[in-house]
Design a protein around this motif. Sequence first.
Motif, PDB file in Angstrom:
ATOM      1  N   ARG A  43       0.814  -1.218   0.000  1.00  0.00           N
ATOM      2  CA  ARG A  43       0.000   0.000   0.000  1.00  0.00           C
ATOM      3  C   ARG A  43       0.845   1.265   0.000  1.00  0.00           C
ATOM      4  O   ARG A  43       0.529   2.229  -0.680  1.00  0.00           O
ATOM      5  CB  ARG A  43      -0.950  -0.002   1.213  1.00  0.00           C
ATOM      6  CG  ARG A  43      -1.912   1.163   1.222  1.00  0.00           C
ATOM      7  CD  ARG A  43      -2.975   0.978   0.165  1.00  0.00           C
ATOM      8  NE  ARG A  43      -3.666   2.224  -0.101  1.00  0.00           N
ATOM      9  CZ  ARG A  43      -4.272   2.517  -1.222  1.00  0.00           C
ATOM     10  NH1 ARG A  43      -4.303   1.644  -2.196  1.00  0.00           N
ATOM     11  NH2 ARG A  43      -4.869   3.662  -1.393  1.00  0.00           N
ATOM     12  N   PHE A  44       1.927   1.271   0.784  1.00  0.00           N
ATOM     13  CA  PHE A  44       2.707   2.509   0.950  1.00  0.00           C
ATOM     14  C   PHE A  44       4.172   2.388   0.551  1.00  0.00           C
ATOM     15  O   PHE A  44       4.919   3.366   0.661  1.00  0.00           O
ATOM     16  CB  PHE A  44       2.606   3.002   2.398  1.00  0.00           C
ATOM     17  CG  PHE A  44       1.209   3.391   2.782  1.00  0.00           C
ATOM     18  CD1 PHE A  44       0.614   4.537   2.267  1.00  0.00           C
ATOM     19  CD2 PHE A  44       0.464   2.606   3.650  1.00  0.00           C
ATOM     20  CE1 PHE A  44      -0.688   4.888   2.601  1.00  0.00           C
ATOM     21  CE2 PHE A  44      -0.844   2.950   4.001  1.00  0.00           C
ATOM     22  CZ  PHE A  44      -1.412   4.094   3.476  1.00  0.00           C
ATOM     23  N   GLY A  45       4.601   1.209   0.126  1.00  0.00           N
ATOM     24  CA  GLY A  45       5.995   1.049  -0.267  1.00  0.00           C
ATOM     25  C   GLY A  45       6.959   1.071   0.909  1.00  0.00           C
ATOM     26  O   GLY A  45       8.138   1.388   0.752  1.00  0.00           O
ATOM     27  N   LYS A 108       4.664   5.125  -1.999  1.00  0.00           N
ATOM     28  CA  LYS A 108       3.428   4.949  -2.759  1.00  0.00           C
ATOM     29  C   LYS A 108       2.261   5.527  -1.974  1.00  0.00           C
ATOM     30  O   LYS A 108       2.258   5.526  -0.754  1.00  0.00           O
ATOM     31  CB  LYS A 108       3.163   3.455  -2.994  1.00  0.00           C
ATOM     32  CG  LYS A 108       4.164   2.780  -3.887  1.00  0.00           C
ATOM     33  CD  LYS A 108       4.114   1.269  -3.858  1.00  0.00           C
ATOM     34  CE  LYS A 108       2.772   0.651  -4.102  1.00  0.00           C
ATOM     35  NZ  LYS A 108       2.829  -0.823  -4.167  1.00  0.00           N
ATOM     36  N   ASN A 109       1.273   5.993  -2.704  1.00  0.00           N
ATOM     37  CA  ASN A 109       0.007   6.455  -2.132  1.00  0.00           C
ATOM     38  C   ASN A 109       0.180   7.552  -1.084  1.00  0.00           C
ATOM     39  O   ASN A 109      -0.452   7.542  -0.027  1.00  0.00           O
ATOM     40  CB  ASN A 109      -0.801   5.277  -1.580  1.00  0.00           C
ATOM     41  CG  ASN A 109      -1.223   4.354  -2.697  1.00  0.00           C
ATOM     42  OD1 ASN A 109      -1.708   4.811  -3.724  1.00  0.00           O
ATOM     43  ND2 ASN A 109      -1.020   3.072  -2.516  1.00  0.00           N
ATOM     44  N   VAL A 110       1.069   8.490  -1.413  1.00  0.00           N
ATOM     45  CA  VAL A 110       1.284   9.680  -0.588  1.00  0.00           C
ATOM     46  C   VAL A 110       0.796  10.874  -1.404  1.00  0.00           C
ATOM     47  O   VAL A 110       1.311  11.132  -2.491  1.00  0.00           O
ATOM     48  CB  VAL A 110       2.769   9.860  -0.220  1.00  0.00           C
ATOM     49  CG1 VAL A 110       2.971  11.146   0.579  1.00  0.00           C
ATOM     50  CG2 VAL A 110       3.284   8.652   0.548  1.00  0.00           C
ATOM     51  N   ILE A 111      -0.191  11.578  -0.892  1.00  0.00           N
ATOM     52  CA  ILE A 111      -0.725  12.748  -1.579  1.00  0.00           C
ATOM     53  C   ILE A 111      -0.114  13.989  -0.925  1.00  0.00           C
ATOM     54  O   ILE A 111      -0.294  14.221   0.266  1.00  0.00           O
ATOM     55  CB  ILE A 111      -2.269  12.762  -1.580  1.00  0.00           C
ATOM     56  CG1 ILE A 111      -2.804  13.899  -2.431  1.00  0.00           C
ATOM     57  CG2 ILE A 111      -2.852  12.766  -0.176  1.00  0.00           C
ATOM     58  CD1 ILE A 111      -4.298  13.800  -2.741  1.00  0.00           C
ATOM     59  N   GLU A 112       0.672  14.730  -1.708  1.00  0.00           N
ATOM     60  CA  GLU A 112       1.363  15.915  -1.189  1.00  0.00           C
ATOM     61  C   GLU A 112       0.438  17.126  -1.315  1.00  0.00           C
ATOM     62  O   GLU A 112       0.058  17.519  -2.415  1.00  0.00           O
ATOM     63  CB  GLU A 112       2.668  16.157  -1.940  1.00  0.00           C
ATOM     64  CG  GLU A 112       3.491  17.262  -1.331  1.00  0.00           C
ATOM     65  CD  GLU A 112       4.871  17.400  -1.948  1.00  0.00           C
ATOM     66  OE1 GLU A 112       5.537  18.408  -1.650  1.00  0.00           O
ATOM     67  OE2 GLU A 112       5.286  16.517  -2.736  1.00  0.00           O
ATOM     68  N   LEU A 113       0.095  17.703  -0.184  1.00  0.00           N
ATOM     69  CA  LEU A 113      -0.868  18.791  -0.133  1.00  0.00           C
ATOM     70  C   LEU A 113      -0.179  20.152  -0.096  1.00  0.00           C
ATOM     71  O   LEU A 113       0.867  20.308   0.525  1.00  0.00           O
ATOM     72  CB  LEU A 113      -1.759  18.635   1.103  1.00  0.00           C
ATOM     73  CG  LEU A 113      -2.514  17.312   1.219  1.00  0.00           C
ATOM     74  CD1 LEU A 113      -3.282  17.247   2.536  1.00  0.00           C
ATOM     75  CD2 LEU A 113      -3.449  17.108   0.034  1.00  0.00           C
ATOM     76  N   SER A 114      -0.811  21.120  -0.748  1.00  0.00           N
ATOM     77  CA  SER A 114      -0.354  22.507  -0.682  1.00  0.00           C
ATOM     78  C   SER A 114      -0.614  23.033   0.733  1.00  0.00           C
ATOM     79  O   SER A 114      -1.345  22.401   1.512  1.00  0.00           O
ATOM     80  CB  SER A 114      -1.129  23.346  -1.705  1.00  0.00           C
ATOM     81  OG  SER A 114      -2.478  23.488  -1.262  1.00  0.00           O
TER      82      SER A 114
END
Length: 178
Positions: A43-45, A108-114
């Motif tokens: 899921r996340f590497g 993996k599956n990391v969403i980088e937010l502003s």
Amino acid sequence: MKDETADDENWGQQFDRLPETAEDRVVEGRPSRNEVVEWWEERFGIDPATFDSYTFWEKGAGKIWAFNGEVVDPIQVEGLGMRILRTRQRHWKPSTNAVQRFCRDATKNVIELSPGEAKAFVAGHDQQLDWWEGDWGYLTAAHEISGDLEPLGVGLYLHGELRSTVPKGRQEELVKLD
């Protein structure tokens, strides 16, 4: 009190060590240590070696805890280490604490937010983020802080929307986010 001869049942008032492999399973539905480690990798590497010094325990139906050490098995205590995962449902869900602890090195599956998106996320707000092109489901929501990408918590991404799963008691209204 639990019947000590009923080793093939889940008892919600004690911690039971996860079996090493699925072949070692005696309690139906209980994940194995290998399945938990593989899930974090898939899921996340996360490198499986990250979990080498941890033992994994179930308390209740599908509440998985990680403990960096050894104790007797089973053990009747209120807490043991950190709750990291909820299983025994269709989609396994990581805990906020686990994501913040283990997903600094996620690939993996990391969403980088502003900054604005991160502020909304930690305040517990859901937001439309149609730009994400990765997997749906549970993600690590992260933001760059002082040059490092830091995991903020768990988000659930479905149909273009990132839902914040930051627990109410941990939600923050941030004034400034670098």
